[in-house]
Design an enzyme around this catalytic site. Structure first.
Site, PDB file in Angstrom:
ATOM      1  N   LYS A   1       1.075  -1.270  -0.025  1.00 13.54           N
ATOM      2  CA  LYS A   1       0.089   0.095  -0.036  1.00 13.54           C
ATOM      3  C   LYS A   1       0.881   1.224   0.027  1.00 13.54           C
ATOM      4  CE  LYS A   1      -4.220  -1.945   1.719  1.00 13.54           C
ATOM      5  NZ  LYS A   1      -5.071  -1.881   2.601  1.00 13.54           N
TER       6      LYS A   1
HETATM    7  N1  GLU Z   1     -10.660  -5.822   3.520  1.00 15.17           N
HETATM    8  C1  GLU Z   1      -9.731  -6.675   3.135  1.00 15.17           C
HETATM    9  C2  GLU Z   1      -8.538  -6.183   2.542  1.00 15.17           C
HETATM   10  O1  GLU Z   1      -8.615  -4.945   1.970  1.00 15.17           O
HETATM   11  C3  GLU Z   1     -10.514  -7.819   2.176  1.00 15.17           C
HETATM   12  C4  GLU Z   1     -11.527  -8.458   2.828  1.00 15.17           C
HETATM   13  C5  GLU Z   1     -12.117  -9.628   2.184  1.00 15.17           C
HETATM   14  O2  GLU Z   1     -12.271  -9.351   0.920  1.00 15.17           O
HETATM   15  O3  GLU Z   1     -12.646 -10.554   2.677  1.00 15.17           O
HETATM   16  O4  GLU Z   1      -7.563  -6.976   2.431  1.00 15.17           O
END
Ligand code: GLU
Length: 301
Positions: free
Chosen positions: A241
């Site tokens: 990120k």
């Molecule tokens: N919020 C999670 C992420 O950005 C992804 C969760 C999911 O797709 O279950 O890694």
């Protein structure tokens, strides 16, 4: 039954090309099955959420040409659902007073993807032991994980088998600071939102075993799973990120045509190079997605 897919970004950092590819493929899977598609902002980890990031991420996804049904769901507004799930889990949940350092010190060999295996120190505390520990520290909540393997079929990665108790142990559902853990929130939301298909990065395969366990304990229908190999940088490293150059926002602000990005993501996914997501629907199948990690090489812009 109506199919329903979703994308679930965390507004803790920039979306990069790997996230965009996951979003595109999850959208294509849902739409190619005439399904609904939901957007869920995973903003529970308040201290790590970056102000303004969620709305930027959603704008970037729209800019790529993705759409979703209904308003985006924000996990931060759904605390009562997670509390209710804890109540329903009842005696499967227990209080744990161990610090991170204590868990690390007590752990014997195996390390799961969330660090050392929890050895079950607080599993069987008496009421009195618990009330004494309450005076010193607020507890986290953990779920009792049964011994044995969790097996499931992944539409991309194939047959999977995980020993959750042996590698992770009883895992955390609510942290000591009151923040609900990803595993609980995701499982509750996928259940409540009627999600029938989950497509996401292959780094979450071990989490899926934990989520299946929670789906079962909560009496929910389990979705179908598809985990895509992670996109790697030209050097073969996982995209981070923090890596600004491959973020969607830097492409958007430098005026790159989003259709070039969609075409690049399509090429990395074994699909025809078309620039509009809906142009990729014709002939889309998860079978076309390569089973190896693609690299972002020679950006064509
Ligand atoms: N919020 C999670 C992420 O950005 C992804 C969760 C999911 O797709 O279950 O890694």
């Amino acid at each position: 039954m109506v199919e329903r897919g979703r994308f679930a970004p965390s507004p803790t950092g920039e979306l990069h090309l790997g996230n965009a590819r996951t979003a595109l493929l999850s959208w294509l899977w849902a739409r190619s099955t005439q399904g609904d598609y939901a957007m869920r902002v995973e903003d529970l980890d308040r201290p790590r959420v970056r102000p303004g990031m969620a709305s930027r991420q959603l704008a970037e996804l729209r800019w790529l040409g993705l759409d979703w049904d209904g308003d985006p769901v924000f996990q931060s507004a759904r605390t009562p659902l997670y509390e209710d799930a804890l109540r329903r889990l009842g005696a499967n949940v227990y209080e744990c007073f161990c610090s991170r350092a204590e868990v690390a010190a007590a752990a014997s060999a195996p390390h799961g993807d969330e660090g050392p295996r929890y050895p079950g120190t607080c599993r069987d505390l008496t009421r009195q032991e618990r009330s004494e520990r309450h005076k010193i520290r607020a507890p986290a909540l953990r779920v009792r994980v049964p011994a044995g393997r969790i097996e499931f079929h992944d539409e991309i990665a194939g047959p999977q088998s995980f020993d959750v108790q042996g590698t992770t142990g009883d895992f955390v559902l609510r942290r000591a600071d009151g923040i609900f853990a990803y595993q609980l929130a995701v499982t509750v939301d996928d259940g409540v939102m009627g999600i029938t298909q989950v497509l996401r990065g292959a780094d979450l395969l071990p989490s899926t075993a934990r989520q299946i366990l929670l789906h079962r304990l909560l009496g929910q229908n389990e979705p179908r799973w598809a985990h895509v190999p992670l996109v790697l940088s030209a050097e073969g490293e996982r995209l981070s990120k923090r890596d600004k150059s491959l973020s969607l926002s830097s492409h958007k602000s430098s005026g790159v045509d989003p259709r070039r990005i969609v075409a690049l993501l399509a090429r990395m996914s074994g699909l025809d190079e078309r620039g509009e997501p809906r142009e990729l629907l014709d002939g889309f199948s998860l079978d076309r997605v390569p089973r190896d990690s693609p690299r972002v090489e020679n950006l064509p812009y």
